[in-house]
Design a protein around this motif. Structure first.
Motif, PDB file in Angstrom:
ATOM      1  N   TYR A   1       0.826  -1.061   0.021  1.00 57.30           N
ATOM      2  CA  TYR A   1      -0.189  -0.086  -0.232  1.00 57.30           C
ATOM      3  C   TYR A   1       0.773   1.231  -0.128  1.00 57.30           C
ATOM      4  CZ  TYR A   1      -4.032  -3.079   1.196  1.00 57.30           C
ATOM      5  OH  TYR A   1      -4.993  -3.987   1.118  1.00 57.30           O
ATOM      6  N   GLY A   2       0.308   2.440  -0.459  1.00 55.12           N
ATOM      7  CA  GLY A   2       0.839   3.304  -0.459  1.00 55.12           C
ATOM      8  C   GLY A   2       1.580   3.959  -1.828  1.00 55.12           C
ATOM      9  N   PRO A   3       2.121   5.096  -1.847  1.00 58.41           N
ATOM     10  CA  PRO A   3       2.788   5.489  -3.106  1.00 58.41           C
ATOM     11  C   PRO A   3       4.021   4.714  -3.506  1.00 58.41           C
ATOM     12  CG  PRO A   3       2.256   7.482  -1.650  1.00 58.41           C
ATOM     13  CD  PRO A   3       2.144   6.226  -0.902  1.00 58.41           C
ATOM     14  N   LYS A   4       4.476   4.539  -4.510  1.00 58.86           N
ATOM     15  CA  LYS A   4       5.290   3.725  -4.923  1.00 58.86           C
ATOM     16  C   LYS A   4       6.606   4.333  -5.609  1.00 58.86           C
ATOM     17  CE  LYS A   4       2.964  -0.034  -4.308  1.00 58.86           C
ATOM     18  NZ  LYS A   4       1.745   0.515  -3.858  1.00 58.86           N
ATOM     19  N   LEU A   5       6.336   5.707  -5.621  1.00 64.86           N
ATOM     20  CA  LEU A   5       7.443   6.689  -6.152  1.00 64.86           C
ATOM     21  C   LEU A   5       8.651   6.561  -5.474  1.00 64.86           C
ATOM     22  CD1 LEU A   5       7.328   8.992  -8.269  1.00 64.86           C
ATOM     23  CD2 LEU A   5       7.086  10.559  -6.825  1.00 64.86           C
ATOM     24  N   SER A   6       9.764   6.815  -5.795  1.00 67.06           N
ATOM     25  CA  SER A   6      11.006   6.996  -5.419  1.00 67.06           C
ATOM     26  C   SER A   6      11.640   8.407  -5.743  1.00 67.06           C
ATOM     27  CB  SER A   6      12.103   5.774  -5.735  1.00 67.06           C
ATOM     28  OG  SER A   6      12.286   5.842  -7.061  1.00 67.06           O
ATOM     29  N   PHE A   7      12.709   8.704  -4.833  1.00 71.29           N
ATOM     30  CA  PHE A   7      13.755   9.864  -5.279  1.00 71.29           C
ATOM     31  C   PHE A   7      14.571   9.614  -6.225  1.00 71.29           C
ATOM     32  CE2 PHE A   7      13.371  11.355  -0.480  1.00 71.29           C
ATOM     33  CZ  PHE A   7      12.681  12.203  -0.971  1.00 71.29           C
ATOM     34  N   THR A   8      15.080  10.533  -7.145  1.00 75.73           N
ATOM     35  CA  THR A   8      16.060  10.502  -7.869  1.00 75.73           C
ATOM     36  C   THR A   8      17.620  11.022  -7.884  1.00 75.73           C
ATOM     37  OG1 THR A   8      15.469  12.555  -9.001  1.00 75.73           O
ATOM     38  CG2 THR A   8      13.948  10.597  -9.884  1.00 75.73           C
ATOM     39  N   GLU A   9      18.360  10.896  -8.691  1.00 77.77           N
ATOM     40  CA  GLU A   9      19.493  11.555  -8.579  1.00 77.77           C
ATOM     41  C   GLU A   9      19.697  13.115  -8.616  1.00 77.77           C
ATOM     42  OE1 GLU A   9      20.141   7.342  -9.118  1.00 77.77           O
ATOM     43  OE2 GLU A   9      18.990   8.921 -10.383  1.00 77.77           O
ATOM     44  N   SER A  10      18.679  13.646  -8.938  1.00 74.48           N
ATOM     45  CA  SER A  10      18.289  15.272  -9.289  1.00 74.48           C
ATOM     46  C   SER A  10      17.903  15.747  -7.754  1.00 74.48           C
ATOM     47  CB  SER A  10      17.400  15.455 -10.444  1.00 74.48           C
ATOM     48  OG  SER A  10      17.271  16.906 -10.367  1.00 74.48           O
ATOM     49  N   LEU A  11      18.844  16.661  -7.274  1.00 75.82           N
ATOM     50  CA  LEU A  11      18.251  17.280  -6.255  1.00 75.82           C
ATOM     51  C   LEU A  11      17.196  18.145  -6.341  1.00 75.82           C
ATOM     52  CD1 LEU A  11      19.099  18.144  -3.271  1.00 75.82           C
ATOM     53  CD2 LEU A  11      20.659  19.985  -3.855  1.00 75.82           C
ATOM     54  N   SER A  12      17.026  18.750  -7.500  1.00 76.89           N
ATOM     55  CA  SER A  12      15.829  19.983  -7.840  1.00 76.89           C
ATOM     56  C   SER A  12      14.618  18.979  -8.044  1.00 76.89           C
ATOM     57  CB  SER A  12      16.180  20.601  -8.765  1.00 76.89           C
ATOM     58  OG  SER A  12      16.496  19.790  -9.954  1.00 76.89           O
ATOM     59  N   THR A  13      14.660  17.777  -8.445  1.00 77.51           N
ATOM     60  CA  THR A  13      13.547  17.041  -8.384  1.00 77.51           C
ATOM     61  C   THR A  13      12.930  16.217  -7.155  1.00 77.51           C
ATOM     62  OG1 THR A  13      14.217  16.325 -10.700  1.00 77.51           O
ATOM     63  CG2 THR A  13      12.480  15.085  -9.378  1.00 77.51           C
ATOM     64  N   ASN A  14      14.001  16.056  -6.390  1.00 78.24           N
ATOM     65  CA  ASN A  14      13.739  15.492  -5.005  1.00 78.24           C
ATOM     66  C   ASN A  14      12.845  16.588  -4.142  1.00 78.24           C
ATOM     67  OD1 ASN A  14      14.745  13.302  -5.649  1.00 78.24           O
ATOM     68  ND2 ASN A  14      16.806  13.532  -4.753  1.00 78.24           N
ATOM     69  N   ILE A  15      13.579  17.974  -4.299  1.00 76.34           N
ATOM     70  CA  ILE A  15      13.067  19.038  -3.652  1.00 76.34           C
ATOM     71  C   ILE A  15      11.557  19.271  -4.092  1.00 76.34           C
ATOM     72  CG2 ILE A  15      13.035  21.514  -3.048  1.00 76.34           C
ATOM     73  CD1 ILE A  15      15.022  19.828  -1.336  1.00 76.34           C
ATOM     74  N   LYS A  16      11.210  19.403  -5.174  1.00 81.84           N
ATOM     75  CA  LYS A  16      10.034  19.482  -5.872  1.00 81.84           C
ATOM     76  C   LYS A  16       9.015  18.329  -5.392  1.00 81.84           C
ATOM     77  CE  LYS A  16      10.009  19.760 -10.302  1.00 81.84           C
ATOM     78  NZ  LYS A  16       9.816  19.546 -11.725  1.00 81.84           N
ATOM     79  N   ILE A  17       9.283  17.039  -5.209  1.00 88.96           N
ATOM     80  CA  ILE A  17       8.633  15.970  -4.773  1.00 88.96           C
ATOM     81  C   ILE A  17       8.299  16.137  -3.128  1.00 88.96           C
ATOM     82  CG2 ILE A  17       8.526  13.558  -4.031  1.00 88.96           C
ATOM     83  CD1 ILE A  17      10.242  12.926  -6.265  1.00 88.96           C
TER      84      ILE A  17
END
Length: 494
Positions: free
Chosen positions: A134-150
């Motif tokens: 259960y729950g979101p399956k999304l993971s962080f990536t190697e991009s810092l800006s993308t992770n901050i956006k998430i």
């Protein structure tokens, strides 16, 4: 409109940059000549986004009247978001390596740096190391800006702070401290900020390397910070009053301070009903204890205290070990070594081959060693249960630490039986009692005892029991839930 003061700027021309970058063949020069000025565009061709450079810089500059091609006008009107003025040659070359382009006005002997870096990052994908039902399956990536956006998409709170710290002497690495200002403890924030600023290292390869540097006790084989690639676990920890750390080029985040019991929590516990979550969490803790002591108990009981084994089971063990030429200690160490060898080989091989290797290798080797009389059937069952117990931990690092901990326990059991196991338990407890995470007790809420926080560590209760955040985190805003129950009126007449 931003004004650029270049009065104290050091002059860097193309020849100096070529010399500083050791005559790199990737360094390119494009010159634009006008009546009054000559503009040099210097960049590393494999690091810039070529289309972006051609459209927003070269095409823009070629369309300008010649009288406007000078330092002040270009620096204030060029359609680029990031524009910098460098005052040292090291700063210029460092930004060129990051994908910036250097615009040098040779007649005025001035220059600016504009960001034209090519963003290479993988798409958002399912988490590999932490699986959920259960729950979101999304993971962080190697991009810092993308992770901050998430993170910002999940925490739409104006009090969310993301402080940037640059770590690394040779290779500059961006690190973000993430916390909620009116929730996270200010002392913890200042501690992590100070530790990051005091780091003197050439390069931070990954967040796991940074976590080892930030450890309170570098000699302990227990991880002191939770590392996760799941944004929902990261966000949940931040809202509880903890501090998160994100590192550029790394898909793994750091959560601190952490306790020993944090490594047996899973975000899936939040999405399941409280009774199921409590059962699963207690099962993980029991699996952890079994993983450490199961093999050691076998060695101690068979070698020294065999009178503790029921007579019918002792008879079966005796028949199973009748042809085994090794003592229980050596027999157990051989099987444990084979299990770790299979696990390591399966992890290093390609995924499809690794799964086949683990299954087929375990079955074939297990049957072969029993038929060869090198071990007993009962010990194979015990070793398998111990291995399964170590994999029950949601944290890969903690599971690995528990597997390593089995070996000294087995050696102590082989030397002194159950007395040796008790010595190992005492040493382990003393170490855990002394261990801290960001200066906070690692065994909290057991030590120091905080009864109100036990519901966060060992089990889950219905949501209305969690009105306040855990006191172990020492949050500024302690309340997280305002639960109001409505009185039911007597509706018998309806």
């Amino acid at each position: 409109m931003k004004k650029f003061d270049s009065s104290d700027q050091t002059i860097f021309n193309y020849d100096e940059i070529v010399k500083k970058l050791n005559n790199s063949p990737d360094l390119k020069l494009r010159e634009l000549n006008s009546k009054d000025n000559t503009l040099q565009i210097i960049f590393l061709n494999n690091l810039v986004e070529t289309e972006y450079l051609n459209t927003h810089i070269i095409e823009y500059l070629t369309q300008l009247p010649s009288q406007q091609i000078h330092f002040q006008y270009i620096s204030e009107n060029i359609p680029i978001e990031e524009v910098k003025v460098a005052k040292e040659i090291n700063e210029v070359t460092s930004l060129l390596i990051k994908g910036y382009a250097y615009l040098f006005f040779s007649s005025e002997q001035k220059g600016i740096l504009v960001n034209t870096a090519e963003t290479t990052e993988r798409a958002l994908e399912k988490a590999e190391t932490e699986s959920l039902v259960y729950g979101p399956k999304l993971s962080f990536t190697e991009s810092l800006s993308t992770n901050i956006k998430i993170v910002r998409r999940n925490i739409n709170d104006h009090n969310l702070c993301t402080e940037e710290v640059v770590v690394g002497n040779r290779v500059k690495q961006k690190v973000r401290i993430v916390y909620i200002k009116d929730v996270a403890n200010s002392e913890d924030v200042e501690t992590i900020r100070q530790r990051l600023n005091e780091i003197e290292i050439d390069d931070i390869m990954d967040s796991s390397v940074l976590a080892q540097i930030l450890d309170d006790n570098s000699y302990s084989f227990f991880p002191q910070y939770v590392m996760t690639e799941l944004p929902d676990r990261f966000v949940y920890s931040i809202t509880k009053g903890k501090i998160g750390i994100l590192v550029d080029r790394s898909p793994i985040s750091i959560i601190c301070p952490s306790t020993f019991f944090s490594f047996f929590e899973s975000t899936e516990d939040i999405y399941l009903r409280w009774f199921l979550s409590s059962t699963l969490r207690l099962l993980r803790i029991f699996a952890m204890i079994s993983s450490i002591f199961f093999s050691a108990f076998y060695v101690a009981a068979v070698t020294y205290q065999y009178e503790l084994i029921p007579s019918s089971l002792l008879l079966n063990i005796g028949q199973s070990r009748a042809k085994v030429p090794f003592p229980p200690l050596l027999e157990t160490l051989i099987l444990e070594f084979m299990m770790e060898l299979l696990r390591e080989a399966g992890a290093r091989l390609p995924s499809k081959v690794g799964q086949t290797m683990g299954i087929v290798g375990g079955i074939v080797l297990g049957q072969a060693v029993v038929q060869a009389g090198l071990t007993s059937n009962i010990l194979i069952i015990i070793i398998s249960l111990s291995a399964l117990g170590s994999f029950a931990s949601p944290s890969y690092e903690m599971g690995t630490a528990l597997r390593i901990l089995r070996f000294p326990m087995i050696l102590l059991a082989g030397a002194w039986g159950f007395n040796g196991i008790m010595i190992g338990v005492c040493i382990l407890l003393i170490h855990l009692l002394k261990l801290t995470s960001l200066g906070r007790p690692f065994l909290s809420p057991l030590y120091p005892l905080r009864i109100e926080d036990l519901k966060y560590a060992f089990f889950r209760l219905p949501q209305h029991f969690y009105r306040n955040r855990a006191t172990s985190n020492r949050p500024i805003d302690k309340q997280r839930l305002s639960w109001k129950t409505s009185n039911k009126e007597d509706l018998d007449d309806i």
